[in-house]
Design an enzyme around this catalytic site. Structure first.
Site, PDB file in Angstrom:
ATOM      1  N   HIS A 173      -2.470  -8.023   3.598  1.00 20.60           N
ATOM      2  CA  HIS A 173      -1.512  -7.049   3.074  1.00 20.60           C
ATOM      3  C   HIS A 173      -0.838  -7.627   1.834  1.00 20.60           C
ATOM      4  O   HIS A 173      -0.676  -8.850   1.713  1.00 20.60           O
ATOM      5  CB  HIS A 173      -0.451  -6.716   4.127  1.00 20.60           C
ATOM      6  CG  HIS A 173      -0.983  -5.945   5.288  1.00 20.60           C
ATOM      7  ND1 HIS A 173      -0.924  -4.577   5.348  1.00 20.60           N
ATOM      8  CD2 HIS A 173      -1.595  -6.354   6.425  1.00 20.60           C
ATOM      9  CE1 HIS A 173      -1.465  -4.163   6.485  1.00 20.60           C
ATOM     10  NE2 HIS A 173      -1.889  -5.229   7.151  1.00 20.60           N
TER      11      HIS A 173
ATOM     12  N   GLU B 216       2.205  -7.799   0.884  1.00 24.87           N
ATOM     13  CA  GLU B 216       3.397  -8.607   1.132  1.00 24.87           C
ATOM     14  C   GLU B 216       3.034 -10.015   1.599  1.00 24.87           C
ATOM     15  O   GLU B 216       3.613 -11.003   1.124  1.00 24.87           O
ATOM     16  CB  GLU B 216       4.284  -7.928   2.197  1.00 24.87           C
ATOM     17  CG  GLU B 216       4.732  -6.529   1.819  1.00 24.87           C
ATOM     18  CD  GLU B 216       3.753  -5.425   2.217  1.00 24.87           C
ATOM     19  OE1 GLU B 216       4.162  -4.254   2.175  1.00 24.87           O
ATOM     20  OE2 GLU B 216       2.591  -5.720   2.563  1.00 24.87           O
TER      21      GLU B 216
END
Length: 76
Positions: A53, A55
């Site tokens: 992901h 993040e």
């Protein structure tokens, strides 16, 4: 840079993800002085990794760049 500038960078990363047939999510990591540390986009399909992901990738890159585990003075 301002928060608006950093959000624009995150949106650019999201566009890159979209162009790579990923879920269009982007992330930027900024230190306490407002300096850009890292920027990433989703790469789940590309890396065949459920943890890829934006993040998480931005945090990993920032941790490596700063050569430290704790990023308590940073904003994602």
């Amino acid at each position: 840079m301002t928060d608006k500038n950093f959000m624009s960078l995150a949106l650019e990363e999201a566009l890159r993800a979209y162009q790579e047939n990923e879920v269009p999510i982007g992330a930027v990591l900024v230190d306490g002085d407002g300096i850009l540390i890292s920027r990433e986009h989703n790469r789940i399909e590309q890396l065949n990794d459920a943890t890829a992901h934006a993040e998480i990738l931005a945090l990993r890159a920032g941790s490596q760049k700063l050569n430290r585990r704790r990023l308590s003075d940073c904003t994602l």
